[in-house]
Design a protein around this motif. Sequence first.
Motif, mmCIF file in Angstrom:
data_model
loop_
_atom_site.group_PDB
_atom_site.id
_atom_site.type_symbol
_atom_site.label_atom_id
_atom_site.label_comp_id
_atom_site.label_asym_id
_atom_site.label_seq_id
_atom_site.Cartn_x
_atom_site.Cartn_y
_atom_site.Cartn_z
ATOM 1 N N UNK A 96 0.823 -1.211 0.000
ATOM 2 C CA UNK A 96 0.000 0.000 0.000
ATOM 3 C C UNK A 96 0.855 1.258 0.000
ATOM 4 N N UNK A 97 1.895 1.267 0.838
ATOM 5 C CA UNK A 97 2.807 2.413 0.881
ATOM 6 C C UNK A 97 3.555 2.568 -0.440
ATOM 7 N N UNK A 98 3.955 1.441 -1.023
ATOM 8 C CA UNK A 98 4.665 1.469 -2.298
ATOM 9 C C UNK A 98 3.792 2.084 -3.392
ATOM 10 N N UNK A 99 2.555 1.639 -3.474
ATOM 11 C CA UNK A 99 1.651 2.169 -4.494
ATOM 12 C C UNK A 99 1.461 3.676 -4.294
ATOM 13 N N UNK A 100 1.237 4.094 -3.051
ATOM 14 C CA UNK A 100 1.088 5.529 -2.778
ATOM 15 C C UNK A 100 2.336 6.307 -3.194
ATOM 16 N N UNK A 101 3.500 5.761 -2.840
ATOM 17 C CA UNK A 101 4.752 6.451 -3.152
ATOM 18 C C UNK A 101 4.988 6.515 -4.657
ATOM 19 N N UNK A 102 4.697 5.438 -5.368
ATOM 20 C CA UNK A 102 4.883 5.443 -6.821
ATOM 21 C C UNK A 102 3.924 6.421 -7.496
ATOM 22 N N UNK A 103 2.697 6.509 -6.993
ATOM 23 C CA UNK A 103 1.751 7.493 -7.530
ATOM 24 C C UNK A 103 2.269 8.913 -7.318
ATOM 25 N N UNK A 114 16.531 15.773 -7.939
ATOM 26 C CA UNK A 114 17.540 14.712 -7.939
ATOM 27 C C UNK A 114 16.819 13.380 -7.751
ATOM 28 N N UNK A 115 17.588 12.327 -7.739
ATOM 29 C CA UNK A 115 17.010 11.014 -7.491
ATOM 30 C C UNK A 115 16.723 10.776 -6.014
ATOM 31 N N UNK A 116 16.966 11.756 -5.169
ATOM 32 C CA UNK A 116 16.647 11.637 -3.751
ATOM 33 C C UNK A 116 15.160 11.411 -3.528
ATOM 34 N N UNK A 119 14.297 7.910 -2.431
ATOM 35 C CA UNK A 119 14.727 7.396 -1.134
ATOM 36 C C UNK A 119 13.547 6.812 -0.359
ATOM 37 N N UNK A 120 12.391 7.436 -0.447
ATOM 38 C CA UNK A 120 11.222 6.939 0.280
ATOM 39 C C UNK A 120 10.783 5.558 -0.199
ATOM 40 N N UNK A 121 11.012 5.252 -1.455
ATOM 41 C CA UNK A 121 10.692 3.908 -1.959
ATOM 42 C C UNK A 121 11.602 2.889 -1.285
ATOM 43 N N UNK A 122 12.888 3.195 -1.188
ATOM 44 C CA UNK A 122 13.825 2.304 -0.510
ATOM 45 C C UNK A 122 13.495 2.118 0.954
ATOM 46 N N UNK A 123 13.009 3.180 1.594
ATOM 47 C CA UNK A 123 12.653 3.102 3.018
ATOM 48 C C UNK A 123 11.530 2.092 3.247
#
Length: 161
Positions: A96-103, A114-116, A119-123
């Motif tokens: 669920x968090x991944x889908x939200x973050x990707x959206x 930047x690609x920073x 970072x939240x996806x990696x977290x």
Amino acid sequence: MSKLSGFAINEEARFRNNLAIRLTDCRITARDAIRSYRLHGDVVRVFYEVGIVILEPLRIASYLFGHLDGMNDTGTLCEVVPVLPTEDRAFVTAIGQLVDQLCTLWDTREEWESYNALVDVGAIGFRLFEAFGVHARPQPDGQAYINVPLQQHYACRVYAG
């Protein structure tokens, strides 16, 4: 996200099947890797063995939900939980968090400095590691401290029905 997945319109069933396969026995396999770690003591090995088991479903879920979003004509992504072939709360939360973050990443793709932003996806992955009993903390020298504490709540519980 984008509505650009017209090139893979018949892939939904394959993505769903792959996700179900990757989620099968994840807890058991991770627990076995941690048990093996208790004998060999190699933190890099246990990090890899647990990681391959828990991160692969996140990768497949990103394909599935990206595909679903791309095929969706309404402009909204479907609810994540009913689509997941698992009741494992750690995966339900992480996906669920991944889908939200990707959206969010897709919606702000023109604004990244930047690609920073990634970072939240990696977290999300690191939180999933912790939920499975492998803790990794960054160190000032760029390395990571990996700890696999002995804790009962990481045990897989199987209910006969």
